[in-house]
Design an enzyme around this catalytic site. Structure first.
Site, short mmCIF file in Angstrom:
data_model
loop_
_atom_site.label_atom_id
_atom_site.label_comp_id
_atom_site.label_asym_id
_atom_site.label_seq_id
_atom_site.Cartn_x
_atom_site.Cartn_y
_atom_site.Cartn_z
N SER A 90 47.36 39.56 42.48
CA SER A 90 46.66 38.98 43.63
C SER A 90 45.62 37.95 43.18
O SER A 90 45.28 37.04 43.94
CB SER A 90 45.98 40.08 44.46
OG SER A 90 45.09 40.84 43.67
N HIS A 127 40.48 41.61 35.89
CA HIS A 127 39.94 41.19 37.19
C HIS A 127 41.00 41.33 38.28
O HIS A 127 40.69 41.62 39.43
CB HIS A 127 39.40 39.75 37.13
CG HIS A 127 38.01 39.67 36.58
ND1 HIS A 127 37.01 38.91 37.13
CD2 HIS A 127 37.46 40.28 35.50
CE1 HIS A 127 35.89 39.05 36.43
NE2 HIS A 127 36.14 39.87 35.43
N VAL A 177 41.05 44.80 41.64
CA VAL A 177 41.12 44.49 43.07
C VAL A 177 42.53 44.81 43.58
O VAL A 177 43.47 44.09 43.32
CB VAL A 177 40.77 43.01 43.32
CG1 VAL A 177 40.93 42.64 44.78
CG2 VAL A 177 39.33 42.73 42.87
N ASP A 207 48.43 43.57 40.61
CA ASP A 207 49.46 43.05 41.52
C ASP A 207 49.49 41.53 41.56
O ASP A 207 50.09 40.94 42.46
CB ASP A 207 49.22 43.59 42.94
CG ASP A 207 47.87 43.15 43.48
OD1 ASP A 207 47.08 42.51 42.73
OD2 ASP A 207 47.58 43.44 44.66
N GLY A 229 44.69 46.92 42.55
CA GLY A 229 45.70 47.22 41.53
C GLY A 229 46.21 45.98 40.81
O GLY A 229 45.87 44.85 41.17
#
Ligand code: NAG
Length: 185
Positions: free
Chosen positions: A82, A72, A76, A80, A78
């Site tokens: 987030s 997941h 979104v 990273d 990459g």
């Protein structure tokens, strides 16, 4: 004097932008590597493996949750990390009240901050934890190349809606969805 000052400050600005460019160019060309933390945090893999191993032995479902948290994140903007940040991304329907495993990631991050402060990215922790979860549940293993950087901003709700694959997809739809994001078997 005024003109000297202004040309000196534009030289300073030029040097700043050149420095920034070289920094960014360096990042863009930096390669991920399985040994990225070989000298800066040599125990990174053993810390993650042991924390994931005990989380999965407490509750097998946590292995699936950590794998889901990772992809997941990756769908979104990459891989990273987030997905760990407060913001739209966490509140999207695909994520809210269903993402799990934040406490396991927090525990790993805390341990790594004490042995090698400020070194290991959360994006790399998520990536390795997903692999170790699959292995702990008896699945296949793979090499995880490291050196990802963490995002400073969460994605938006629409970033999630437009990217994370729908649970209604069939197997061939899921395989092509993952493949479009660069996940290959
Ligand atoms: C999977 O879903 C797609 C799109 O709905 C459909 O075209 C395809 O026939 C399905 N494949 C299988 C094997 O059911």
């Amino acid at each position: 004097m005024a003109s000297f000052k202004s040309s000196s400050s534009s030289l300073t600005a030029f040097k700043f932008h050149l420095g920034l460019f070289l920094l960014l160019a360096g990042c863009a060309s930096a390669q991920l590597s399985t040994n990225f933390y070989g000298t800066s945090c040599p125990n990174v893999l053993s810390v993650i493996k042991s924390a994931v191993g005990s989380a999965v032995s407490n509750e097998a479902r946590m292995g699936a949750s950590l794998l889901r948290l990772h992809f997941h994140d990756c769908f979104v903007n990459g891989c990273d990390a987030s997905v760990l940040l407060d913001g739209g991304e966490k509140t999207a329907p695909a994520n809210t009240n269903s993402l799990r495993g934040f406490d396991v990631i927090d525990n790993i991050k805390t341990q790594l901050e004490s042995s090698c402060p400020g070194v290991v990215s959360c994006a790399d922790i998520l990536s390795v934890a997903a692999r170790d979860s699959v292995v702990a549940l008896g699945g296949p293993s793979w090499q995880v190349r490291l050196g990802r950087r963490d995002s400073a901003t969460a994605g938006s709700v629409s970033d999630v809606n437009n990217n994370v694959p729908s649970p209604a997809l069939n197997v061939s739809g899921l395989i092509s969805s993952f493949s479009n994001k660069g996940f290959h078997s």
